[in-house]
Structures are given as C-alpha cells and as structure tokens.
Design a protein around this motif. Structure first.
Motif, PDB file in Angstrom:
ATOM      1  N   ASP A  15       0.847  -1.188   0.000  1.00  0.00           N
ATOM      2  CA  ASP A  15       0.000   0.000   0.000  1.00  0.00           C
ATOM      3  C   ASP A  15       0.886   1.243   0.000  1.00  0.00           C
ATOM      4  OD1 ASP A  15      -2.385  -1.458   0.063  1.00  0.00           O
ATOM      5  OD2 ASP A  15      -2.284  -1.645   2.243  1.00  0.00           O
ATOM      6  N   GLY A  16       0.459   2.267  -0.689  1.00  0.00           N
ATOM      7  CA  GLY A  16       1.203   3.517  -0.720  1.00  0.00           C
ATOM      8  C   GLY A  16       2.109   3.663  -1.920  1.00  0.00           C
ATOM      9  N   CYS A  17       2.295   2.604  -2.705  1.00  0.00           N
ATOM     10  CA  CYS A  17       3.127   2.711  -3.908  1.00  0.00           C
ATOM     11  C   CYS A  17       2.300   3.351  -5.017  1.00  0.00           C
ATOM     12  CB  CYS A  17       3.641   1.344  -4.358  1.00  0.00           C
ATOM     13  SG  CYS A  17       4.693   1.452  -5.844  1.00  0.00           S
ATOM     14  N   SER A  18       2.892   4.284  -5.707  1.00  0.00           N
ATOM     15  CA  SER A  18       2.208   4.988  -6.789  1.00  0.00           C
ATOM     16  C   SER A  18       1.750   4.057  -7.901  1.00  0.00           C
ATOM     17  CB  SER A  18       3.138   6.062  -7.356  1.00  0.00           C
ATOM     18  OG  SER A  18       2.503   6.779  -8.377  1.00  0.00           O
ATOM     19  N   TYR A  19       2.440   2.953  -8.093  1.00  0.00           N
ATOM     20  CA  TYR A  19       2.100   2.014  -9.157  1.00  0.00           C
ATOM     21  C   TYR A  19       1.081   0.962  -8.724  1.00  0.00           C
ATOM     22  CZ  TYR A  19       6.103   3.909 -11.649  1.00  0.00           C
ATOM     23  OH  TYR A  19       6.986   4.742 -12.287  1.00  0.00           O
ATOM     24  N   ASN A  20       0.744   0.896  -7.443  1.00  0.00           N
ATOM     25  CA  ASN A  20      -0.171  -0.115  -6.930  1.00  0.00           C
ATOM     26  C   ASN A  20      -1.606   0.415  -6.992  1.00  0.00           C
ATOM     27  OD1 ASN A  20      -1.710  -1.955  -5.462  1.00  0.00           O
ATOM     28  ND2 ASN A  20      -0.165  -2.239  -3.889  1.00  0.00           N
ATOM     29  N   HIS A  21      -2.427  -0.239  -7.798  1.00  0.00           N
ATOM     30  CA  HIS A  21      -3.844   0.097  -7.905  1.00  0.00           C
ATOM     31  C   HIS A  21      -4.620  -1.154  -7.521  1.00  0.00           C
ATOM     32  CE1 HIS A  21      -2.991   3.427 -11.051  1.00  0.00           C
ATOM     33  NE2 HIS A  21      -1.839   2.983 -10.608  1.00  0.00           N
ATOM     34  N   ASP A  45       6.857   5.887  -3.176  1.00  0.00           N
ATOM     35  CA  ASP A  45       5.907   6.250  -2.126  1.00  0.00           C
ATOM     36  C   ASP A  45       5.330   7.619  -2.460  1.00  0.00           C
ATOM     37  OD1 ASP A  45       4.430   6.561   0.158  1.00  0.00           O
ATOM     38  OD2 ASP A  45       6.131   6.615   1.521  1.00  0.00           O
ATOM     39  N   ALA A  46       4.187   7.605  -3.138  1.00  0.00           N
ATOM     40  CA  ALA A  46       3.560   8.857  -3.549  1.00  0.00           C
ATOM     41  C   ALA A  46       2.050   8.686  -3.570  1.00  0.00           C
ATOM     42  CB  ALA A  46       4.051   9.266  -4.936  1.00  0.00           C
ATOM     43  N   SER A  47       1.338   9.763  -3.344  1.00  0.00           N
ATOM     44  CA  SER A  47      -0.123   9.694  -3.354  1.00  0.00           C
ATOM     45  C   SER A  47      -0.674   9.699  -4.778  1.00  0.00           C
ATOM     46  CB  SER A  47      -0.718  10.846  -2.553  1.00  0.00           C
ATOM     47  OG  SER A  47      -0.307  12.079  -3.110  1.00  0.00           O
ATOM     48  N   ASP A  48       0.072  10.267  -5.734  1.00  0.00           N
ATOM     49  CA  ASP A  48      -0.371  10.272  -7.123  1.00  0.00           C
ATOM     50  C   ASP A  48      -0.214   8.875  -7.710  1.00  0.00           C
ATOM     51  OD1 ASP A  48      -0.866  12.990  -7.041  1.00  0.00           O
ATOM     52  OD2 ASP A  48       1.125  13.511  -7.778  1.00  0.00           O
ATOM     53  N   LYS A  49      -1.229   8.415  -8.414  1.00  0.00           N
ATOM     54  CA  LYS A  49      -1.165   7.112  -9.060  1.00  0.00           C
ATOM     55  C   LYS A  49      -0.552   7.266 -10.442  1.00  0.00           C
ATOM     56  CE  LYS A  49      -2.884   4.680  -5.776  1.00  0.00           C
ATOM     57  NZ  LYS A  49      -2.008   3.782  -5.033  1.00  0.00           N
ATOM     58  N   GLY A  50       0.301   6.328 -10.801  1.00  0.00           N
ATOM     59  CA  GLY A  50       0.957   6.372 -12.102  1.00  0.00           C
ATOM     60  C   GLY A  50       0.997   5.001 -12.722  1.00  0.00           C
ATOM     61  N   GLY A  51       1.650   4.915 -13.847  1.00  0.00           N
ATOM     62  CA  GLY A  51       1.841   3.642 -14.506  1.00  0.00           C
ATOM     63  C   GLY A  51       1.019   3.488 -15.766  1.00  0.00           C
TER      64      GLY A  51
END
Length: 96
Positions: A15-21, A45-51
């Motif tokens: 949890d907390g990884c930008s790439y984890n959805h 470790d970012a609140s913005d989601k990416g990938g």
C-alpha cells in the motif's frame, strides 16, 4: 525477450506505492535490486497514481543468486511483491 514475454507481477500488497492500484502493479516493468530481500527498485511512495493500464512486469533482476534468474532476467511465471526485508520486495525470490 520481448516486453510481452516478461514475467507478470501477479500481485502487489504494498500500500502507498504509486504504481499499486487495488493490489495490482501498473509499472511498465519493475527492477528487482540486489538489496537485502530482493527489493523492488521501482517502488515509489507517492499519493499520485501512475503507470500503465496493463499489469506490471519484471524488466530486470539484479539478484543473480535467485533460482529464477537467467542472465539477470527473471524466468518465474509470475512474481509477488510485498513486505519483506524492505517495504517492497520480490517475494518470489528463491536462493539458488
């Protein structure tokens, strides 16, 4: 080896990884480092989601001492990422 042949990240419990959805990795390809515990070097470790829209894959593995490693490429059919020695580790790592 083409990108489509790279091992898929079958689950990620970090949890907390930008790439984890929703426990699914969306990094185009992760790097497993030679840090203690086979750390996921792509962890952010970012609140913005990416990938990307597709599930992530293993692009490179620096753990030449893993049974799934062949010339620094992962040969596992799937990889699980989660808490180990570090917050984000390759839990599929198996010492040779």
């Amino acid at each position: 080896m083409t990108t489509m042949n790279l091992p898929i990240i079958s689950s990620c419990s970090v949890d907390g990884c930008s790439y984890n959805h929703d426990h699914d990795c969306h990094a185009g390809a992760i790097t497993v480092t030679d840090a203690a515990g086979a750390a996921c070097g792509t962890y952010v470790d970012a609140s913005d989601k990416g990938g990307v829209d597709a599930s992530g894959r293993v692009g490179a593995c620096h753990r030449s001492d893993c049974t799934h490693n062949d010339h620094l490429e992962c040969t596992a059919s799937g990889v699980e990422v989660g808490a180990g020695a570090d917050r984000a580790d390759c839990l599929t790592f198996a010492p040779a």
